[in-house]
Design an enzyme around this catalytic site. Structure first.
Site, PDB file in Angstrom:
ATOM      1  N   GLN A 125      -7.212   3.008 -29.220  1.00  0.00           N
ATOM      2  CA  GLN A 125      -8.671   3.175 -29.128  1.00  0.00           C
ATOM      3  C   GLN A 125      -8.977   4.246 -28.083  1.00  0.00           C
ATOM      4  OE1 GLN A 125     -10.924   0.255 -26.841  1.00  0.00           O
ATOM      5  NE2 GLN A 125     -12.252  -0.060 -28.594  1.00  0.00           N
ATOM      6  N   GLY A 126      -9.674   5.317 -28.469  1.00  0.00           N
ATOM      7  CA  GLY A 126      -9.956   6.418 -27.543  1.00  0.00           C
ATOM      8  C   GLY A 126     -11.428   6.535 -27.238  1.00  0.00           C
ATOM      9  N   SER A 128     -12.727   5.495 -23.617  1.00  0.00           N
ATOM     10  CA  SER A 128     -12.942   5.770 -22.192  1.00  0.00           C
ATOM     11  C   SER A 128     -12.504   7.186 -21.829  1.00  0.00           C
ATOM     12  CB  SER A 128     -12.137   4.784 -21.343  1.00  0.00           C
ATOM     13  OG  SER A 128     -12.466   3.476 -21.698  1.00  0.00           O
ATOM     14  N   SER A 160      -4.774   1.740 -24.536  1.00  0.00           N
ATOM     15  CA  SER A 160      -3.713   0.733 -24.664  1.00  0.00           C
ATOM     16  C   SER A 160      -2.728   1.135 -25.749  1.00  0.00           C
ATOM     17  CB  SER A 160      -4.316  -0.633 -25.023  1.00  0.00           C
ATOM     18  OG  SER A 160      -5.198  -1.045 -24.016  1.00  0.00           O
ATOM     19  N   GLU A 243     -14.973  -6.477 -30.839  1.00  0.00           N
ATOM     20  CA  GLU A 243     -14.057  -6.606 -29.704  1.00  0.00           C
ATOM     21  C   GLU A 243     -14.492  -7.732 -28.769  1.00  0.00           C
ATOM     22  OE1 GLU A 243     -13.785  -2.984 -27.398  1.00  0.00           O
ATOM     23  OE2 GLU A 243     -11.767  -3.505 -26.721  1.00  0.00           O
ATOM     24  N   ASN A 368     -17.403  -7.031 -17.145  1.00  0.00           N
ATOM     25  CA  ASN A 368     -18.307  -8.186 -17.150  1.00  0.00           C
ATOM     26  C   ASN A 368     -19.632  -7.878 -16.462  1.00  0.00           C
ATOM     27  OD1 ASN A 368     -16.292  -9.414 -18.518  1.00  0.00           O
ATOM     28  ND2 ASN A 368     -16.050 -11.154 -17.133  1.00  0.00           N
ATOM     29  N   GLU A 369     -19.596  -6.929 -15.496  1.00  0.00           N
ATOM     30  CA  GLU A 369     -20.879  -6.552 -14.857  1.00  0.00           C
ATOM     31  C   GLU A 369     -21.818  -5.962 -15.922  1.00  0.00           C
ATOM     32  OE1 GLU A 369     -17.891  -5.702 -13.707  1.00  0.00           O
ATOM     33  OE2 GLU A 369     -17.774  -6.618 -11.723  1.00  0.00           O
TER      34      GLU A 369
HETATM   35  C1  LIG Z   1      -5.966  -3.442 -19.716  1.00  0.00           C
HETATM   36  C2  LIG Z   1      -6.993  -2.417 -20.123  1.00  0.00           C
HETATM   37  C3  LIG Z   1      -6.941  -1.882 -21.389  1.00  0.00           C
HETATM   38  C4  LIG Z   1      -7.856  -0.914 -21.773  1.00  0.00           C
HETATM   39  N1  LIG Z   1      -7.707  -0.366 -23.009  1.00  0.00           N
HETATM   40  C5  LIG Z   1      -8.546   0.619 -23.375  1.00  0.00           C
HETATM   41  C6  LIG Z   1      -8.357   1.265 -24.640  1.00  0.00           C
HETATM   42  O1  LIG Z   1      -7.434   0.934 -25.399  1.00  0.00           O
HETATM   43  N2  LIG Z   1      -9.193   2.273 -24.973  1.00  0.00           N
HETATM   44  C7  LIG Z   1     -10.224   2.675 -24.159  1.00  0.00           C
HETATM   45  O2  LIG Z   1     -10.960   3.574 -24.552  1.00  0.00           O
HETATM   46  N3  LIG Z   1     -10.424   2.082 -22.963  1.00  0.00           N
HETATM   47  C8  LIG Z   1      -9.610   1.069 -22.555  1.00  0.00           C
HETATM   48  N4  LIG Z   1      -9.778   0.481 -21.327  1.00  0.00           N
HETATM   49  C9  LIG Z   1     -10.802   1.007 -20.420  1.00  0.00           C
HETATM   50  C10 LIG Z   1     -11.970   0.079 -20.183  1.00  0.00           C
HETATM   51  O3  LIG Z   1     -12.782  -0.002 -21.306  1.00  0.00           O
HETATM   52  C11 LIG Z   1     -12.729   0.652 -18.952  1.00  0.00           C
HETATM   53  O4  LIG Z   1     -11.871   0.491 -17.842  1.00  0.00           O
HETATM   54  C12 LIG Z   1     -14.025  -0.067 -18.707  1.00  0.00           C
HETATM   55  O5  LIG Z   1     -14.962   0.251 -19.711  1.00  0.00           O
HETATM   56  C13 LIG Z   1     -14.618   0.302 -17.332  1.00  0.00           C
HETATM   57  O6  LIG Z   1     -14.726   1.674 -17.185  1.00  0.00           O
HETATM   58  P1  LIG Z   1     -14.148   2.415 -15.876  1.00  0.00           P
HETATM   59  O7  LIG Z   1     -12.732   1.985 -15.703  1.00  0.00           O
HETATM   60  O8  LIG Z   1     -14.451   3.860 -16.029  1.00  0.00           O
HETATM   61  O9  LIG Z   1     -14.934   1.809 -14.634  1.00  0.00           O
HETATM   62  P2  LIG Z   1     -16.378   2.217 -14.109  1.00  0.00           P
HETATM   63  O10 LIG Z   1     -17.295   2.394 -15.275  1.00  0.00           O
HETATM   64  O11 LIG Z   1     -16.222   3.368 -13.168  1.00  0.00           O
HETATM   65  O12 LIG Z   1     -16.799   0.921 -13.341  1.00  0.00           O
HETATM   66  C14 LIG Z   1     -16.317   0.595 -12.025  1.00  0.00           C
HETATM   67  C15 LIG Z   1     -17.009  -0.689 -11.571  1.00  0.00           C
HETATM   68  O13 LIG Z   1     -18.420  -0.467 -11.442  1.00  0.00           O
HETATM   69  C16 LIG Z   1     -19.151  -1.410 -12.231  1.00  0.00           C
HETATM   70  N5  LIG Z   1     -20.348  -0.798 -12.792  1.00  0.00           N
HETATM   71  C17 LIG Z   1     -20.430   0.419 -13.407  1.00  0.00           C
HETATM   72  N6  LIG Z   1     -21.706   0.630 -13.818  1.00  0.00           N
HETATM   73  C18 LIG Z   1     -22.436  -0.473 -13.473  1.00  0.00           C
HETATM   74  C19 LIG Z   1     -23.797  -0.859 -13.626  1.00  0.00           C
HETATM   75  N7  LIG Z   1     -24.688  -0.072 -14.248  1.00  0.00           N
HETATM   76  N8  LIG Z   1     -24.178  -2.065 -13.137  1.00  0.00           N
HETATM   77  C20 LIG Z   1     -23.299  -2.886 -12.531  1.00  0.00           C
HETATM   78  N9  LIG Z   1     -21.972  -2.570 -12.344  1.00  0.00           N
HETATM   79  C21 LIG Z   1     -21.566  -1.378 -12.805  1.00  0.00           C
HETATM   80  C22 LIG Z   1     -18.196  -1.796 -13.340  1.00  0.00           C
HETATM   81  O14 LIG Z   1     -18.531  -3.023 -13.930  1.00  0.00           O
HETATM   82  C23 LIG Z   1     -16.868  -1.847 -12.585  1.00  0.00           C
HETATM   83  O15 LIG Z   1     -16.717  -3.053 -11.910  1.00  0.00           O
HETATM   84  C24 LIG Z   1      -8.879  -0.496 -20.898  1.00  0.00           C
HETATM   85  C25 LIG Z   1      -8.953  -1.048 -19.620  1.00  0.00           C
HETATM   86  C26 LIG Z   1      -8.021  -1.990 -19.226  1.00  0.00           C
HETATM   87  C27 LIG Z   1      -8.113  -2.543 -17.830  1.00  0.00           C
END
Ligand SMILES: Cc1cc2nc3c(=O)[nH]c(=O)nc-3n(C[C@H](O)[C@H](O)[C@H](O)COP(=O)(O)OP(=O)(O)OC[C@H]3O[C@@H](n4cnc5c(N)ncnc54)[C@H](O)[C@@H]3O)c2cc1C
Length: 385
Positions: A125-126, A128, A160, A243, A368-369
């Site tokens: 899945q692409g 992020s 992933s 999902e 979850n946020e």
């Molecule tokens: C094990 C694992 C597998 C994954 N697999 C995939 C995959 O296959 N394909 C893919 O595309 N992605 C994948 N992801 C990525 C995942 O979807 C992102 O990590 C997730 O969406 C959070 O984005 P970020 O890491 O950029 O964090 P950020 O968006 O930078 O967030 C950082 C923190 O800030 C909080 N935050 C951000 N904005 C707000 C707001 N407006 N209000 C309150 N809190 C906020 C977030 O909740 C988090 O706690 C995976 C992640 C993990 C851990």
């Protein structure tokens, strides 16, 4: 919702149970985030497919069994009770598959679904990107149309199993002048396309299935676009619903963990703090509650209903439950919890590994946020964030 199973459903359960008892590998497979584990998981998927159990709720024409969602839940219960391996093609079968059924052309469904059901093609899945995780509408990876091909440039991250997968489904910006969720398209890309580079990201446990994916003038046919051009956001939101809502984490998985936790309590609980017993009981009740609520959702969907913002409630519930269950197990294990297999004592094997993975649950599939924001705004009607 009718809580009794029909004779046909009982017969299906018995048939699936017998098949799984005869076919599930005797020993757990190595992690699918290693090259060897990935290969063995792919082989297991072929066994499932040949037995007719690759994706029971898909139409027969695409490699399924034509079951409804209640039968799918029954199958999942038997699957996890039998200790069967995790599904290496989960991004494909649980997320892209249902999306293709809803938004794909007949040609796309015929092209992709049967190979997905056999795990001949395993999907990543692409979505992020480095600056677009929670804020997915900020994605910048571009796809410009050149004749009958899209030319992709940009970077995806946290994909992933992309290190070993065959294809990736991406959300990309097809209108360079667009902002936020407008001007995006949903595109399917073979990972061996020239101009696509996959760089593994080592995880906490040292495994390297996780990856970043770079696009440098990578070309794919226009026919690889799913749905209308610039309408990708709507499709991605439907995929996200699968999902968070029902498909990716079926209740049976947590019921199996609750049973393991109970066995651990029976082995280790006599000397443990009684407060831990309450946590074991809570784990059991949570898993049962999640199961009942999923049966209710499935019944509603069968009757023509749809999943809305409650997908976010589900996602918070299963991810927090999973962390709590594993924390309880580690507390019961005490010092023995500090080792990963093969060093860990047999009883402890798997729990630390499971705990480390459970920590990712509140992050992936939308943090979850963000799910709490969705509930606040769309369920409770509170002012926008
Ligand atoms: C094990 C694992 C597998 C994954 N697999 C995939 C995959 O296959 N394909 C893919 O595309 N992605 C994948 N992801 C990525 C995942 O979807 C992102 O990590 C997730 O969406 C959070 O984005 P970020 O890491 O950029 O964090 P950020 O968006 O930078 O967030 C950082 C923190 O800030 C909080 N935050 C951000 N904005 C707000 C707001 N407006 N209000 C309150 N809190 C906020 C977030 O909740 C988090 O706690 C995976 C992640 C993990 C851990």
């Amino acid at each position: 919702m009718d809580l009794t199973f029909t004779p046909e459903q009982d017969a299906f359960r018995a048939e699936a149970r017998a098949w799984l008892a005869a076919h599930v590998p005797e020993r757990p497979l190595p992690s699918m985030d290693t090259a060897e584990g990935f290969r063995l998981h792919r082989e297991w998927e072929r066994v499932l497919h040949d037995g007719g159990y690759a994706m029971v709720s898909w139409p027969v024409a695409y490699g399924g069994r034509g079951c409804n969602l209640i039968e799918w839940l029954i199958f999942e219960e038997e699957y996890w009770s039998a200790g069967a391996p995790g599904r290496v093609n989960q991004n494909g079968i649980f997320l892209l598959g249902p999306t293709l059924m809803e938004f794909g052309t007949p040609e796309q469904r015929a092209r992709y679904l049967p190979k997905m059901a056999r795990s001949e093609e395993v999907w990543a899945q692409g979505w992020s990107e480095p600056n677009a995780g929670s804020d997915m509408a900020a994605i910048r990876t571009s796809a410009r149309l050149d004749g009958d091909q899209y030319v992709l440039n940009g970077q995806k991250t946290w994909c992933s199993r992309a290190a070993f997968a065959d294809w990736i489904f991406c959300l990309v910006r097809t209108d360079p002048k667009s902002e936020r969720h407008r001007g995006l398209s949903f595109i399917l890309v073979p990972l061996d396309t020239p101009g696509v580079r996959v760089r593994p990201i080592p995880q906490l446990d040292g495994e390297t299935g996780f990856a970043e994916v770079f696009f440098d003038e990578a070309r794919v046919p226009r026919a690889n676009r799913l749905g209308e051009e610039h309408q990708g956001w709507k499709i991605a939101m439907a995929t996200a619903g699968f999902e968070r809502g029902l498909m990716l984490r079926s209740p049976a998985r947590f019921q199996a963990t609750a049973r393991r936790l109970r066995r651990l309590w029976e082995a280790r609980g006599a000397d443990a703090d009684p407060a831990l017993r309450d946590l074991v009981v809570r784990a059991w009740m949570d898993a049962e509650a999640y199961s009942l609520s999923t049966y209710a959702t499935a019944s509603r969907l069968i009757a023509g209903g749809s999943i809305g913002a409650e997908a976010s409630l589900n996602k918070i519930f299963w991810s927090e439950m999973d962390v709590r269950m594993h924390e309880t197990a580690l507390a019961l294990l005490g010092a023995d919890a500090g080792f990963l297999p093969p060093v860990a004592p047999p009883e402890a094997a798997g729990w630390l590994d499971g705990f480390l993975f459970s920590l990712a649950g509140p992050i992936y599939a939308g943090t979850n946020e963000i799910q709490r924001n969705v509930i606040a705004e769309r369920v409770l009607g509170l002012p926008r964030d």
